[in-house]
Design a protein around this motif. Structure first.
Motif, PDB file in Angstrom:
ATOM      1  N   ALA A 101       0.835  -1.210   0.000  1.00  0.00           N
ATOM      2  CA  ALA A 101       0.000   0.000   0.000  1.00  0.00           C
ATOM      3  C   ALA A 101       0.863   1.250   0.000  1.00  0.00           C
ATOM      4  O   ALA A 101       0.549   2.235  -0.694  1.00  0.00           O
ATOM      5  N   TRP A 102       1.948   1.233   0.761  1.00  0.00           N
ATOM      6  CA  TRP A 102       2.836   2.405   0.822  1.00  0.00           C
ATOM      7  C   TRP A 102       3.496   2.661  -0.527  1.00  0.00           C
ATOM      8  O   TRP A 102       3.577   3.802  -0.993  1.00  0.00           O
ATOM      9  N   ILE A 103       3.934   1.596  -1.180  1.00  0.00           N
ATOM     10  CA  ILE A 103       4.525   1.730  -2.519  1.00  0.00           C
ATOM     11  C   ILE A 103       3.491   2.251  -3.508  1.00  0.00           C
ATOM     12  O   ILE A 103       3.766   3.138  -4.321  1.00  0.00           O
ATOM     13  N   ALA A 104       2.270   1.694  -3.422  1.00  0.00           N
ATOM     14  CA  ALA A 104       1.213   2.109  -4.342  1.00  0.00           C
ATOM     15  C   ALA A 104       0.839   3.574  -4.130  1.00  0.00           C
ATOM     16  O   ALA A 104       0.504   4.281  -5.094  1.00  0.00           O
ATOM     17  N   MET A 105       0.881   4.041  -2.886  1.00  0.00           N
ATOM     18  CA  MET A 105       0.555   5.435  -2.601  1.00  0.00           C
ATOM     19  C   MET A 105       1.483   6.380  -3.349  1.00  0.00           C
ATOM     20  O   MET A 105       1.047   7.414  -3.876  1.00  0.00           O
ATOM     21  N   LEU A 106       2.762   6.046  -3.398  1.00  0.00           N
ATOM     22  CA  LEU A 106       3.755   6.946  -3.978  1.00  0.00           C
ATOM     23  C   LEU A 106       4.033   6.683  -5.459  1.00  0.00           C
ATOM     24  O   LEU A 106       4.268   7.623  -6.227  1.00  0.00           O
ATOM     25  N   TRP A 107       4.020   5.421  -5.853  1.00  0.00           N
ATOM     26  CA  TRP A 107       4.437   5.089  -7.214  1.00  0.00           C
ATOM     27  C   TRP A 107       3.453   4.179  -7.945  1.00  0.00           C
ATOM     28  O   TRP A 107       3.801   3.595  -8.972  1.00  0.00           O
ATOM     29  N   GLY A 108       2.234   4.067  -7.421  1.00  0.00           N
ATOM     30  CA  GLY A 108       1.253   3.163  -8.021  1.00  0.00           C
ATOM     31  C   GLY A 108       0.963   3.477  -9.476  1.00  0.00           C
ATOM     32  O   GLY A 108       0.932   2.573 -10.328  1.00  0.00           O
ATOM     33  N   GLU A 109       0.757   4.738  -9.798  1.00  0.00           N
ATOM     34  CA  GLU A 109       0.430   5.120 -11.175  1.00  0.00           C
ATOM     35  C   GLU A 109       1.577   4.795 -12.122  1.00  0.00           C
ATOM     36  O   GLU A 109       1.365   4.296 -13.232  1.00  0.00           O
TER      37      GLU A 109
END
Length: 296
Positions: free
Chosen positions: A274-282
């Motif tokens: 979730a933390w990775i997706a928050m910053l680099w998900g797109e």
């Protein structure tokens, strides 16, 4: 206001301030990770004795009668019971000055305490670095702190407390009233889908194997993730957490000789994904679509 404007003008100062704030919050999160499960256990015990109208044994009754929360009693050494002085509670610095030992009795202090502080500081700084001086950054660091606490507790106790996961879920819906990370409709669908996806997997797995593959806390944390970032991020979070969790489980079994049938906490992998997706998900999803040929 002048201080805020000054921080916005100088990004390096802003990121450094975020790092220091993260260190201080990390010190508090160490308390949460250690004490919250104990507080929950004592509450369950009190409820048990009250429900069945029983009197606990004298020693247990004294323990349950103590004022024990995130503030009291004050931090102390578990070996000599000496209260920790304020200067001995400075994140990282105190640990280094004391050489990793209690200043009174010399008992070794767990390395996990400075590691949690350092990790929280670094993660907080990265969030501010990536999201800038924005409402997203403010919300993102709070989300990050909650994930750190949940990760520590789940590693220790294989428990994801409702007292963190449920407020996190509602907070995600609340901030997305203003579309901080996702439109409100996507956030609501994300909360519902996040819960139902793992809930369905849990029941199918139990029906097929007769075993429980995960706990209800995992449903709630994924629901919270969906509430924060919308339903679109859920496939990425599930795939990342499953892949990393499976790899970590295999490596841990091979290296430590651990019984492969023993349960592994899944919450930390959901939190990391979730933390990775928050910053680099797109960026990650865009890269995947380009590589797979699904996007021109």
């Amino acid at each position: 206001m002048q201080v805020l404007a000054y921080l916005e003008t100088y990004p390096a100062l802003l990121i450094s301030s975020a790092f220091i704030l993260g260190l201080l919050i990390g010190s508090f999160l160490n308390v949460v990770i250690h004490r919250l499960p104990i507080m929950m256990e004592r509450e369950y015990q009190r409820d048990f004795y009250a429900y069945f109208d029983k009197t606990p044994p004298a020693a247990e009754e004294q323990l349950l009668g103590q004022n024990y929360n995130l503030v009291l009693p004050h931090s102390h050494c578990p070996s000599c019971n000496q209260e920790i002085k304020p200067w001995q509670n400075i994140p990282i610095i105190s640990y280094l000055l004391l050489r990793g030992k209690c200043g009174n009795c010399g008992t070794a202090i767990s390395k996990r305490y400075p590691l949690v502080e350092l990790a929280t500081g670094i993660l907080t700084a990265i969030v501010v670095w990536q999201l800038g001086f924005t409402w997203q950054a403010l919300a993102g660091v709070v989300f990050t702190w909650a994930l750190v606490a949940l990760t520590g507790i789940d590693f220790d106790k294989q428990l994801l407390p409702d007292s963190i996961t449920l407020p996190l879920l509602w907070a995600g819906l609340l901030i997305n009233l203003w579309g901080v990370f996702a439109p409100l409709q996507d956030a609501v669908i994300g909360a519902i889908a996040g819960y139902l996806v793992l809930w369905s997997i849990f029941h199918v797995f139990k029906l097929v194997t007769g075993k429980e593959g995960m706990g209800a806390g995992d449903f709630k944390i994924l629901a919270a993730i969906g509430a924060w970032f919308g339903w679109q991020v859920l496939p990425l979070v599930i795939l990342l957490s499953a892949a990393v969790g499976a790899l970590a489980g295999i490596l841990w079994t091979l290296i430590s000789g651990r019984d492969k049938n023993l349960p592994i906490a899944f919450g930390p992998y959901l939190a990391g994904a979730a933390w990775i997706a928050m910053l680099w998900g797109e960026q990650i999803m865009g890269w995947y679509f380009r590589v797979s040929g699904m996007s021109s």
